[in-house]
Every structure is written in structure tokens, then in C-alpha cells.
Design a protein around this motif. Sequence first.
Motif, PDB file in Angstrom:
ATOM      1  N   SER A  85       0.841  -1.198   0.000  1.00 35.71           N
ATOM      2  CA  SER A  85       0.000   0.000   0.000  1.00 35.71           C
ATOM      3  C   SER A  85       0.881   1.255   0.000  1.00 35.71           C
ATOM      4  N   PRO A  86       0.709   2.121  -1.008  1.00 35.90           N
ATOM      5  CA  PRO A  86       1.552   3.325  -1.058  1.00 35.90           C
ATOM      6  C   PRO A  86       1.106   4.361  -0.026  1.00 35.90           C
ATOM      7  N   PRO A  87       1.953   5.337   0.248  1.00 40.66           N
ATOM      8  CA  PRO A  87       1.567   6.422   1.149  1.00 40.66           C
ATOM      9  C   PRO A  87       0.349   7.165   0.584  1.00 40.66           C
ATOM     10  N   SER A  88      -0.467   7.702   1.465  1.00 37.00           N
ATOM     11  CA  SER A  88      -1.695   8.395   1.058  1.00 37.00           C
ATOM     12  C   SER A  88      -1.433   9.523   0.055  1.00 37.00           C
ATOM     13  N   ALA A  89      -0.289  10.174   0.135  1.00 36.05           N
ATOM     14  CA  ALA A  89       0.021  11.296  -0.751  1.00 36.05           C
ATOM     15  C   ALA A  89       0.134  10.875  -2.220  1.00 36.05           C
ATOM     16  N   VAL A  90       0.360   9.586  -2.482  1.00 38.63           N
ATOM     17  CA  VAL A  90       0.505   9.100  -3.854  1.00 38.63           C
ATOM     18  C   VAL A  90      -0.834   9.153  -4.604  1.00 38.63           C
ATOM     19  N   PHE A  91      -1.920   8.901  -3.904  1.00 45.87           N
ATOM     20  CA  PHE A  91      -3.218   8.758  -4.570  1.00 45.87           C
ATOM     21  C   PHE A  91      -3.701  10.017  -5.289  1.00 45.87           C
ATOM     22  N   PRO A  92      -3.696  11.192  -4.670  1.00 45.66           N
ATOM     23  CA  PRO A  92      -4.160  12.356  -5.424  1.00 45.66           C
ATOM     24  C   PRO A  92      -3.275  12.696  -6.625  1.00 45.66           C
ATOM     25  N   ILE A  93      -1.983  12.444  -6.507  1.00 49.92           N
ATOM     26  CA  ILE A  93      -1.077  12.700  -7.630  1.00 49.92           C
ATOM     27  C   ILE A  93      -1.384  11.730  -8.772  1.00 49.92           C
ATOM     28  N   ALA A  94      -1.502  10.452  -8.430  1.00 50.64           N
ATOM     29  CA  ALA A  94      -1.789   9.435  -9.455  1.00 50.64           C
ATOM     30  C   ALA A  94      -3.132   9.703 -10.122  1.00 50.64           C
ATOM     31  N   TRP A  95      -4.165   9.950  -9.316  1.00 49.92           N
ATOM     32  CA  TRP A  95      -5.502  10.131  -9.896  1.00 49.92           C
ATOM     33  C   TRP A  95      -5.597  11.406 -10.730  1.00 49.92           C
ATOM     34  N   THR A  96      -4.971  12.471 -10.299  1.00 50.25           N
ATOM     35  CA  THR A  96      -5.007  13.704 -11.097  1.00 50.25           C
ATOM     36  C   THR A  96      -4.351  13.465 -12.456  1.00 50.25           C
ATOM     37  N   THR A  97      -3.232  12.768 -12.450  1.00 53.13           N
ATOM     38  CA  THR A  97      -2.541  12.444 -13.701  1.00 53.13           C
ATOM     39  C   THR A  97      -3.415  11.560 -14.589  1.00 53.13           C
ATOM     40  N   LEU A  98      -3.991  10.515 -13.996  1.00 55.05           N
ATOM     41  CA  LEU A  98      -4.815   9.591 -14.777  1.00 55.05           C
ATOM     42  C   LEU A  98      -6.081  10.267 -15.309  1.00 55.05           C
ATOM     43  N   TYR A  99      -6.707  11.096 -14.501  1.00 60.76           N
ATOM     44  CA  TYR A  99      -7.895  11.827 -14.976  1.00 60.76           C
ATOM     45  C   TYR A  99      -7.523  12.754 -16.135  1.00 60.76           C
ATOM     46  N   GLY A 100      -6.360  13.376 -16.047  1.00 59.43           N
ATOM     47  CA  GLY A 100      -5.902  14.231 -17.140  1.00 59.43           C
ATOM     48  C   GLY A 100      -5.660  13.443 -18.416  1.00 59.43           C
ATOM     49  N   LEU A 101      -5.042  12.264 -18.293  1.00 60.23           N
ATOM     50  CA  LEU A 101      -4.783  11.425 -19.461  1.00 60.23           C
ATOM     51  C   LEU A 101      -6.083  10.929 -20.088  1.00 60.23           C
ATOM     52  N   MET A 102      -7.035  10.508 -19.243  1.00 62.47           N
ATOM     53  CA  MET A 102      -8.294  10.022 -19.815  1.00 62.47           C
ATOM     54  C   MET A 102      -9.085  11.160 -20.439  1.00 62.47           C
ATOM     55  N   GLY A 103      -9.002  12.350 -19.874  1.00 68.68           N
ATOM     56  CA  GLY A 103      -9.661  13.507 -20.478  1.00 68.68           C
ATOM     57  C   GLY A 103      -9.044  13.854 -21.819  1.00 68.68           C
ATOM     58  N   LEU A 104      -7.722  13.762 -21.908  1.00 75.63           N
ATOM     59  CA  LEU A 104      -7.031  14.005 -23.173  1.00 75.63           C
ATOM     60  C   LEU A 104      -7.437  12.952 -24.205  1.00 75.63           C
ATOM     61  N   ALA A 105      -7.556  11.702 -23.762  1.00 80.60           N
ATOM     62  CA  ALA A 105      -7.986  10.635 -24.671  1.00 80.60           C
ATOM     63  C   ALA A 105      -9.397  10.913 -25.193  1.00 80.60           C
ATOM     64  N   LYS A 106     -10.284  11.315 -24.311  1.00 82.62           N
ATOM     65  CA  LYS A 106     -11.656  11.612 -24.741  1.00 82.62           C
ATOM     66  C   LYS A 106     -11.668  12.800 -25.706  1.00 82.62           C
ATOM     67  N   TYR A 107     -10.874  13.793 -25.423  1.00 85.11           N
ATOM     68  CA  TYR A 107     -10.766  14.951 -26.319  1.00 85.11           C
ATOM     69  C   TYR A 107     -10.368  14.490 -27.722  1.00 85.11           C
ATOM     70  N   ARG A 108      -9.340  13.655 -27.802  1.00 85.95           N
ATOM     71  CA  ARG A 108      -8.866  13.201 -29.099  1.00 85.95           C
ATOM     72  C   ARG A 108      -9.952  12.430 -29.851  1.00 85.95           C
ATOM     73  N   VAL A 109     -10.658  11.557 -29.152  1.00 87.69           N
ATOM     74  CA  VAL A 109     -11.722  10.781 -29.799  1.00 87.69           C
ATOM     75  C   VAL A 109     -12.876  11.688 -30.203  1.00 87.69           C
ATOM     76  N   SER A 110     -13.251  12.608 -29.333  1.00 89.67           N
ATOM     77  CA  SER A 110     -14.380  13.490 -29.662  1.00 89.67           C
ATOM     78  C   SER A 110     -14.054  14.375 -30.858  1.00 89.67           C
ATOM     79  N   LYS A 111     -12.812  14.793 -30.988  1.00 88.40           N
ATOM     80  CA  LYS A 111     -12.416  15.613 -32.139  1.00 88.40           C
ATOM     81  C   LYS A 111     -12.405  14.778 -33.428  1.00 88.40           C
ATOM     82  N   GLN A 112     -12.019  13.521 -33.315  1.00 84.69           N
ATOM     83  CA  GLN A 112     -12.039  12.638 -34.492  1.00 84.69           C
ATOM     84  C   GLN A 112     -13.480  12.371 -34.949  1.00 84.69           C
TER      85      GLN A 112
END
Length: 163
Positions: free
Chosen positions: A50-77
Motif C-alpha cells: 500500500s503506497p503512502p496516502s500522498a501518492v493517490f491524489p497525484i496518481a488520480w489527477t494524472t490519470l484523470y488528465g490522461l483520460m480527459g485528453l484521450a476523450k478529447y482526441r476521440v471526440s475531435k475525431q
Amino acid sequence: MELLKVNGKMDTKSLAKHVLVPIIGGSVTGWLANRHAQEKYQKLKKPSFSPPSAVFPIAWTTLYGLMGLAKYRVSKQQEGKRKKEISIYELQLGLNFLWSFLFFRWELRGTALVEMTVLLGAIALTAYDFFQVDRAAGTLMIPYIGWVIFALSLNYATWKLNE
């Protein structure tokens, strides 16, 4: 910078919207689901990986940004067309937000485990469908799949240690 362009163009307003919706949604969901739940969570037995609690907001913010970018690319296509790829994306995002309530707020860790298994399937289907429309968009979903596999094992181990 090319990753932010679709068909040679970047739509800054659309990009910001697609990236900020999951980031803000995840932040609000996390705050609502975790409010007053962290004290109980800190008392739980957790697995050694189990990672330290501080890892989770960093990981999730990054992942949410990546999935949002992916959706942007698909929606533009697919501009001007409503395709199933976006509906599946929205389903997995909703399941993602629901998990925090199941695990933290309502302490339904076994139910959260089942729900996360369904979530993983929805993410994999989203990644596959995105890849069919835009290879980069599908590839952007891979870190999310990896993290959810890790989170699934963490959910399982925490649930078993605290039965």
C-alpha cells in the motif's frame, strides 16, 4: 505538443473542458466520499504494498488528465457524431466515481471490489474502442488500466485483511 493536436489542430477550449471534467469530478467525488472517512481508513490493516496516502491524489489527477485528453482526441475525431466510445467512457467514469463512495464512505469493500472489476472491464473496452478511433487516445488509457489493476489488488488485500 503534437498529442494535443487532432488532425493538425488544437481546440484549447474543448481540450480544457475534456481534461478538467474528470479532474474536477474526481476531486469533488474524492472530497465527498473521503470526508470523515480518512480516520477510519487510517485504522484499517493495509497490505505491505500500500503506497503512502500522498501518492493517490497525484496518481488520480494524472490519470484523470490522461483520460480527459484521450476523450478529447476521440471526440475531435468524431466531431458531429455521437458514438458508443463516448458513452462507454462516461460509464467507466461514473463507475470510477462510485467506487470511492463504496469503499470509503459506505465501507462496502467487498462490493467495491466487485464494482472495480466491472470498472476495469469498462476501462478496457473504452481503451479498445478509443484505439479503434485514435491510436494515441487508446494508448493514453493504458496507465489507467495498470493503476486500476493495482488498485483492484489493493482493494482485495485491504478487504481480506479487515474482514
